[in-house]
Design an enzyme around this catalytic site. Structure first.
Site, PDB file in Angstrom:
ATOM      1  N   ASP A  25      66.033 -14.083  39.815  1.00 36.65           N
ATOM      2  CA  ASP A  25      66.647 -15.322  40.319  1.00 36.65           C
ATOM      3  C   ASP A  25      68.179 -15.215  40.353  1.00 36.65           C
ATOM      4  OD1 ASP A  25      66.627 -17.879  41.335  1.00 36.65           O
ATOM      5  OD2 ASP A  25      66.524 -18.859  39.379  1.00 36.65           O
ATOM      6  N   HIS A  42      70.210 -11.860  48.872  1.00 37.21           N
ATOM      7  CA  HIS A  42      68.854 -11.281  48.900  1.00 37.21           C
ATOM      8  C   HIS A  42      68.928  -9.791  49.230  1.00 37.21           C
ATOM      9  CE1 HIS A  42      67.334 -15.225  48.356  1.00 37.21           C
ATOM     10  NE2 HIS A  42      67.537 -15.657  49.595  1.00 37.21           N
ATOM     11  N   LEU A 136      54.307   4.729  37.133  1.00 35.41           N
ATOM     12  CA  LEU A 136      54.708   3.330  36.968  1.00 35.41           C
ATOM     13  C   LEU A 136      53.946   2.501  38.002  1.00 35.41           C
ATOM     14  CD1 LEU A 136      56.805   1.125  35.873  1.00 35.41           C
ATOM     15  CD2 LEU A 136      58.211   1.753  37.843  1.00 35.41           C
TER      16      LEU A 136
HETATM   17  C1  IPE Z   1      61.522 -18.401  41.374  1.00 34.47           C
HETATM   18  O1  IPE Z   1      62.832 -18.673  41.763  1.00 34.47           O
HETATM   19  C2  IPE Z   1      60.827 -17.577  42.394  1.00 34.47           C
HETATM   20  C3  IPE Z   1      61.348 -16.234  42.629  1.00 34.47           C
HETATM   21  C4  IPE Z   1      62.316 -15.630  42.007  1.00 34.47           C
HETATM   22  C5  IPE Z   1      60.682 -15.533  43.669  1.00 34.47           C
HETATM   23  P1  IPE Z   1      63.244 -20.069  42.415  1.00 34.47           P
HETATM   24  O2  IPE Z   1      64.705 -20.008  42.574  1.00 34.47           O
HETATM   25  O3  IPE Z   1      62.430 -20.336  43.623  1.00 34.47           O
HETATM   26  O4  IPE Z   1      62.819 -21.088  41.246  1.00 34.47           O
HETATM   27  P2  IPE Z   1      63.195 -22.630  41.052  1.00 34.47           P
HETATM   28  O5  IPE Z   1      62.812 -23.348  42.297  1.00 34.47           O
HETATM   29  O6  IPE Z   1      64.677 -22.703  40.820  1.00 34.47           O
HETATM   30  O7  IPE Z   1      62.422 -23.051  39.846  1.00 34.47           O
HETATM   31  C1  IPE Z   2      65.823 -15.594  43.950  1.00 34.50           C
HETATM   32  O1  IPE Z   2      67.120 -16.024  44.197  1.00 34.50           O
HETATM   33  C2  IPE Z   2      65.151 -15.038  45.190  1.00 34.50           C
HETATM   34  C3  IPE Z   2      64.049 -15.847  45.703  1.00 34.50           C
HETATM   35  C4  IPE Z   2      63.608 -16.972  45.217  1.00 34.50           C
HETATM   36  C5  IPE Z   2      63.398 -15.342  46.887  1.00 34.50           C
HETATM   37  P1  IPE Z   2      67.412 -17.480  44.757  1.00 34.50           P
HETATM   38  O2  IPE Z   2      67.403 -17.418  46.241  1.00 34.50           O
HETATM   39  O3  IPE Z   2      66.509 -18.473  44.150  1.00 34.50           O
HETATM   40  O4  IPE Z   2      68.894 -17.699  44.245  1.00 34.50           O
HETATM   41  P2  IPE Z   2      69.505 -19.047  43.661  1.00 34.50           P
HETATM   42  O5  IPE Z   2      68.635 -19.476  42.514  1.00 34.50           O
HETATM   43  O6  IPE Z   2      69.524 -20.042  44.771  1.00 34.50           O
HETATM   44  O7  IPE Z   2      70.876 -18.647  43.208  1.00 34.50           O
HETATM   45 MG    MG Z   3      66.601 -19.631  42.468  1.00 35.38          MG
END
Ligand code: IPE
Ligand code: IPE
Ligand code: MG
Length: 254
Positions: A25, A42, A136
């Site tokens: 995240d 990303h 792995l």
């Molecule tokens: C969780 O991250 C899902 C992934 C990393 C794929 P999100 O950024 O979507 O989670 P919330 O919505 O903040 O809980």
């Molecule tokens: C995690 O990073 C990737 C996915 C959920 C696909 P985020 O896109 O949720 O990044 P933040 O949380 O908005 O910074």
């Molecule tokens: Mg996020």
């Protein structure tokens, strides 16, 4: 092989976690902080995946599970969803040969029926090609949700025992999407949030949880080592007392 559940038998504990599961995240915030579009985060996140896979191999981790796209991430703006899908396709096209050469087995779990046919075919081919590898196991969770996993497993379990009205954990476990792996020893969430976000709800029953403010694109070998060092300090009691653990260690001479 099906692994015994941590609530049914006490797992063996070693200093290197056998199975690490990560919520990757913070990509969006990493990019925003640099005045870049979220999707740049990303793209950078894919590099962190590569580094983490290498680091896990170097440290002898056997299973690495990565939350790439949750069943709730469809709620994001359509442009962001389509960039994420494209990145997934490109990563599969570019990385699978390298993974295969490095003896890595790739698995993708989640409700894949919602992905386009090309992506579904790439996933099936990648899994088939790397199925015999053993150094792995990398599991990518895509359109995955912990509740989806439990519900699909319940559906299969009920269908496999017609007429039954009560069930056991052992009957459910083989139908979970990650039945081929032991339960995670260490869970890592980057990006500062301290929640599970519908990740592996069943499998995290006794997993050690580690949260870090580091954004996923900045996650590197040192960050992984910090998480493993924190894991090594934990006492995994699985319901027992500290004294029982000390006794057990004395009895086994370590
Ligand atoms: C969780 O991250 C899902 C992934 C990393 C794929 P999100 O950024 O979507 O989670 P919330 O919505 O903040 O809980
Ligand atoms: C995690 O990073 C990737 C996915 C959920 C696909 P985020 O896109 O949720 O990044 P933040 O949380 O908005 O910074
Ligand atoms: Mg996020």
């Amino acid at each position: 092989m099906t692994y015994l559940s941590s609530t049914q038998a006490i797992p063996n504990v070693s200093s290197v976690p056998r199975h690490i599961a990560i919520i990757m995240d913070g990509n969006g915030r990493w990019a925003t902080k640099r005045f870049l579009p979220r999707v740049a985060g990303h793209a950078k996140g894919v590099e962190a995946v590569r580094t983490t896979i290498e680091a896990c191999i170097e440290r002898g981790v056997e299973y690495l599970t990565l939350f790439a796209f949750s069943s709730e991430n469809w709620r994001r703006p359509p442009e962001e969803v389509s960039v994420l899908m494209r990145l997934f396709v490109t990563a599969l096209e570019r990385e699978v040969a390298k993974m295969h050469a490095n003896d890595i087995r790739l698995k993708v779990i989640g409700d894949l029926s919602r992905f386009d046919v090309h992506l579904q075919r790439l996933i099936a081919n990648a899994e088939r090609r790397t199925a015999g590898n053993s150094r792995l196991t990398v599991t990518v969770c895509a359109n995955y949700g912990g509740r989806w996993d439990i519900m699909q497993a319940v559906g299969k379990m009920v269908a496999s025992c017609p007429g039954a009205s009560s069930f056991t954990e052992e009957q459910l476990a083989p139908h979970l999407a990650m039945a081929y792996a032991p339960e995670p020893d260490l869970f890592i969430r980057t990006g500062g949030e301290e929640r599970i976000s519908n990740f592996l709800l069943w499998q995290l029953a006794y997993t050690e949880l580690y949260f870090t403010d580091t954004f996923w694109p900045d996650f590197d070998r040192q960050a992984l080592d910090r998480a493993i060092a924190s894991y090594c300090e934990r006492e995994r009691r699985f319901g027992r007392t500290s004294e029982q653990l000390t006794e057990q260690k004395k009895a086994s001479g370590c």
